[in-house]
Design a protein around this motif. Structure first.
Motif, PDB file in Angstrom:
ATOM      1  N   ASN A   1      -8.317   8.831  -5.789  1.00  0.00           N
ATOM      2  CA  ASN A   1      -7.594   8.572  -6.650  1.00  0.00           C
ATOM      3  C   ASN A   1      -6.079   7.907  -5.888  1.00  0.00           C
ATOM      4  O   ASN A   1      -5.207   8.435  -5.335  1.00  0.00           O
ATOM      5  N   TYR A   2      -6.543   7.148  -4.505  1.00  0.00           N
ATOM      6  CA  TYR A   2      -5.602   6.466  -3.702  1.00  0.00           C
ATOM      7  C   TYR A   2      -6.225   5.602  -2.814  1.00  0.00           C
ATOM      8  O   TYR A   2      -7.079   5.730  -2.461  1.00  0.00           O
ATOM      9  N   LEU A   3      -5.350   4.530  -2.150  1.00  0.00           N
ATOM     10  CA  LEU A   3      -5.543   3.817  -1.530  1.00  0.00           C
ATOM     11  C   LEU A   3      -5.380   3.887  -0.217  1.00  0.00           C
ATOM     12  O   LEU A   3      -3.534   3.314  -0.303  1.00  0.00           O
ATOM     13  N   LYS A   4      -5.338   3.528   0.928  1.00  0.00           N
ATOM     14  CA  LYS A   4      -4.879   3.650   2.619  1.00  0.00           C
ATOM     15  C   LYS A   4      -4.491   1.772   2.920  1.00  0.00           C
ATOM     16  O   LYS A   4      -6.668   1.778   3.244  1.00  0.00           O
ATOM     17  N   ALA A   5      -3.277   1.417   3.208  1.00  0.00           N
ATOM     18  CA  ALA A   5      -3.707   0.871   3.859  1.00  0.00           C
ATOM     19  C   ALA A   5      -2.846  -0.176   5.328  1.00  0.00           C
ATOM     20  O   ALA A   5      -1.772   0.996   5.912  1.00  0.00           O
ATOM     21  N   LYS A   6      -2.889  -0.258   6.197  1.00  0.00           N
ATOM     22  CA  LYS A   6      -2.534  -0.555   7.653  1.00  0.00           C
ATOM     23  C   LYS A   6      -1.631  -1.402   7.597  1.00  0.00           C
ATOM     24  O   LYS A   6      -1.692  -2.877   6.846  1.00  0.00           O
ATOM     25  N   VAL A   7      -0.454  -0.962   7.987  1.00  0.00           N
ATOM     26  CA  VAL A   7       0.680  -1.871   7.719  1.00  0.00           C
ATOM     27  C   VAL A   7       0.541  -3.109   9.041  1.00  0.00           C
ATOM     28  O   VAL A   7       0.255  -2.622   9.528  1.00  0.00           O
ATOM     29  N   SER A   8       0.512  -4.471   8.073  1.00  0.00           N
ATOM     30  CA  SER A   8       0.375  -5.457   9.297  1.00  0.00           C
ATOM     31  C   SER A   8       1.098  -6.668   8.721  1.00  0.00           C
ATOM     32  O   SER A   8       1.627  -7.312  10.379  1.00  0.00           O
ATOM     33  N   ASN A   9       2.500  -6.503   7.933  1.00  0.00           N
ATOM     34  CA  ASN A   9       3.496  -7.180   8.984  1.00  0.00           C
ATOM     35  C   ASN A   9       4.654  -6.431   9.096  1.00  0.00           C
ATOM     36  O   ASN A   9       4.969  -5.109   9.398  1.00  0.00           O
ATOM     37  N   PRO A  10       4.614  -6.760  10.563  1.00  0.00           N
ATOM     38  CA  PRO A  10       6.278  -6.210  11.701  1.00  0.00           C
ATOM     39  C   PRO A  10       7.404  -6.045  10.312  1.00  0.00           C
ATOM     40  O   PRO A  10       7.949  -5.016  11.084  1.00  0.00           O
ATOM     41  N   ILE A  11       7.830  -7.213   9.994  1.00  0.00           N
ATOM     42  CA  ILE A  11       9.101  -6.829   9.260  1.00  0.00           C
ATOM     43  C   ILE A  11       9.058  -5.189   8.272  1.00  0.00           C
ATOM     44  O   ILE A  11       9.751  -4.612   8.445  1.00  0.00           O
ATOM     45  N   VAL A  12       7.727  -4.809   7.947  1.00  0.00           N
ATOM     46  CA  VAL A  12       7.553  -4.193   7.224  1.00  0.00           C
ATOM     47  C   VAL A  12       7.457  -3.331   7.707  1.00  0.00           C
ATOM     48  O   VAL A  12       7.937  -1.704   6.816  1.00  0.00           O
ATOM     49  N   LYS A  13       6.988  -2.920   8.614  1.00  0.00           N
ATOM     50  CA  LYS A  13       6.420  -2.206   9.934  1.00  0.00           C
ATOM     51  C   LYS A  13       7.588  -1.143  10.128  1.00  0.00           C
ATOM     52  O   LYS A  13       7.980  -0.157  10.533  1.00  0.00           O
ATOM     53  N   MET A  14       8.465  -2.400  11.092  1.00  0.00           N
ATOM     54  CA  MET A  14      10.065  -1.369  11.268  1.00  0.00           C
ATOM     55  C   MET A  14      10.854  -0.995   9.838  1.00  0.00           C
ATOM     56  O   MET A  14      11.245   0.710  10.490  1.00  0.00           O
ATOM     57  N   LEU A  15      10.513  -1.535   8.548  1.00  0.00           N
ATOM     58  CA  LEU A  15      11.357  -1.010   7.822  1.00  0.00           C
ATOM     59  C   LEU A  15      10.834   0.729   7.394  1.00  0.00           C
ATOM     60  O   LEU A  15      11.598   1.736   7.018  1.00  0.00           O
ATOM     61  N   LEU A  16       9.470   0.369   7.489  1.00  0.00           N
ATOM     62  CA  LEU A  16       8.803   1.971   7.026  1.00  0.00           C
ATOM     63  C   LEU A  16       8.818   2.569   8.094  1.00  0.00           C
ATOM     64  O   LEU A  16       9.090   4.098   7.900  1.00  0.00           O
ATOM     65  N   GLY A  17       8.563   2.055   8.917  1.00  0.00           N
ATOM     66  CA  GLY A  17       8.843   3.108  10.357  1.00  0.00           C
ATOM     67  C   GLY A  17       7.030   4.073  10.279  1.00  0.00           C
ATOM     68  O   GLY A  17       7.853   4.739  11.190  1.00  0.00           O
ATOM     69  N   LYS A  18       6.811   3.900   9.776  1.00  0.00           N
ATOM     70  CA  LYS A  18       5.238   4.022   9.671  1.00  0.00           C
ATOM     71  C   LYS A  18       4.047   3.005   9.915  1.00  0.00           C
ATOM     72  O   LYS A  18       4.581   1.315   9.667  1.00  0.00           O
ATOM     73  N   ASP A  19       2.709   3.812  10.436  1.00  0.00           N
ATOM     74  CA  ASP A  19       1.593   3.286  10.568  1.00  0.00           C
ATOM     75  C   ASP A  19       0.500   2.740   9.485  1.00  0.00           C
ATOM     76  O   ASP A  19       0.369   1.836   9.087  1.00  0.00           O
ATOM     77  N   PHE A  20       0.841   3.529   8.432  1.00  0.00           N
ATOM     78  CA  PHE A  20       0.346   3.725   7.434  1.00  0.00           C
ATOM     79  C   PHE A  20       1.221   3.590   5.940  1.00  0.00           C
ATOM     80  O   PHE A  20       1.990   4.250   5.819  1.00  0.00           O
ATOM     81  N   TYR A  21       0.566   2.369   4.532  1.00  0.00           N
ATOM     82  CA  TYR A  21       1.470   2.305   3.508  1.00  0.00           C
ATOM     83  C   TYR A  21      -0.477   3.024   2.221  1.00  0.00           C
ATOM     84  O   TYR A  21      -0.983   3.148   2.519  1.00  0.00           O
ATOM     85  N   VAL A  22      -0.049   4.340   1.562  1.00  0.00           N
ATOM     86  CA  VAL A  22      -0.220   5.475   0.825  1.00  0.00           C
ATOM     87  C   VAL A  22      -0.500   4.638  -0.539  1.00  0.00           C
ATOM     88  O   VAL A  22       1.241   5.624  -0.588  1.00  0.00           O
ATOM     89  N   PHE A  23      -0.616   4.209  -1.243  1.00  0.00           N
ATOM     90  CA  PHE A  23      -0.696   3.844  -3.215  1.00  0.00           C
ATOM     91  C   PHE A  23      -1.743   5.110  -3.261  1.00  0.00           C
ATOM     92  O   PHE A  23      -3.200   4.988  -3.592  1.00  0.00           O
ATOM     93  N   TYR A  24      -0.550   6.241  -3.934  1.00  0.00           N
ATOM     94  CA  TYR A  24      -2.062   7.441  -4.753  1.00  0.00           C
ATOM     95  C   TYR A  24      -1.553   7.610  -5.768  1.00  0.00           C
ATOM     96  O   TYR A  24      -0.314   7.434  -6.354  1.00  0.00           O
ATOM     97  N   ASP A  25      -2.456   8.201  -6.368  1.00  0.00           N
ATOM     98  CA  ASP A  25      -2.043   8.545  -8.631  1.00  0.00           C
ATOM     99  C   ASP A  25      -2.105  10.255  -8.364  1.00  0.00           C
ATOM    100  O   ASP A  25      -2.380  11.087  -7.247  1.00  0.00           O
ATOM    101  N   THR A  26      -2.480  11.214  -8.797  1.00  0.00           N
ATOM    102  CA  THR A  26      -2.464  12.473  -9.180  1.00  0.00           C
ATOM    103  C   THR A  26      -2.277  13.012  -7.534  1.00  0.00           C
ATOM    104  O   THR A  26      -0.528  14.002  -7.405  1.00  0.00           O
TER     105      THR A  26
END
Length: 155
Positions: A40-65
């Motif tokens: 119940n989740y998907l893990k994405a490696k942040v590939s956009n440098p602007i998004v990476k700078m704003l998030l301050g993280k290497d991964f984006y996790v979209f999860y349920d439950t």
């Protein structure tokens, strides 16, 4: 020379199975595998440098439950049960089925040929609508959630 050609072919086959996740037209990252969908989740490696700078993280996790334990990740809860619709469409492709989540929420999934549509309702309000597309071989190709413009698409 054979090793170089073999390396290129392996790289291309690995690339073909990855997916981009986009939100409102901005690419957030690259999903290497859909195998985590069973948890119940998907893990994405942040590939956009602007998004990476704003998030301050290497991964984006979209999860349920349940929130998975992944280091250096920005988490986003799936409030519209998009992952549930995707997982169900890939697994069973129901012709027309309404899934009751609880007494206030339900998800309707309709599949025909190489596409499925899903609609998510909460307290009688229509909160999400999307299309899940499959290629000619029946493998998942693209998910488009039209209300929030979330897109998960194979490269």
């Amino acid at each position: 020379m054979k090793k170089i050609i073999l390396f290129i072919l392996i790289s291309l086959s690995l690339q073909a199975s990855s997916y981009d996740i986009k939100y409102k037209g901005i690419t957030l990252g690259k999903i290497e595998t859909l195998s985590t969908l069973s948890q119940n989740y998907l893990k994405a490696k942040v590939s956009n440098p602007i998004v990476k700078m704003l998030l301050g993280k290497d991964f984006y996790v979209f999860y349920d439950t349940n929130k998975p334990n992944i280091k250096d990740a920005k988490y986003r809860t799936d409030k519209k049960k998009i992952l549930f619709a995707l997982k169900t469409a890939i697994d069973i492709r129901p012709t027309n089925q309404n899934f009751i989540i609880d007494n206030k929420r339900n998800d309707t999934l309709k599949c025909h040929d190489n596409s499925c549509t899903f609609d998510y309702f909460s307290s009688g309000k229509h909160n999400a609508h999307g299309i899940i597309e499959f290629d000619k071989d029946g493998k998942f190709y693209k998910l488009t959630e039209t209300k929030s413009t979330l897109v998960i698409e194979r490269n």
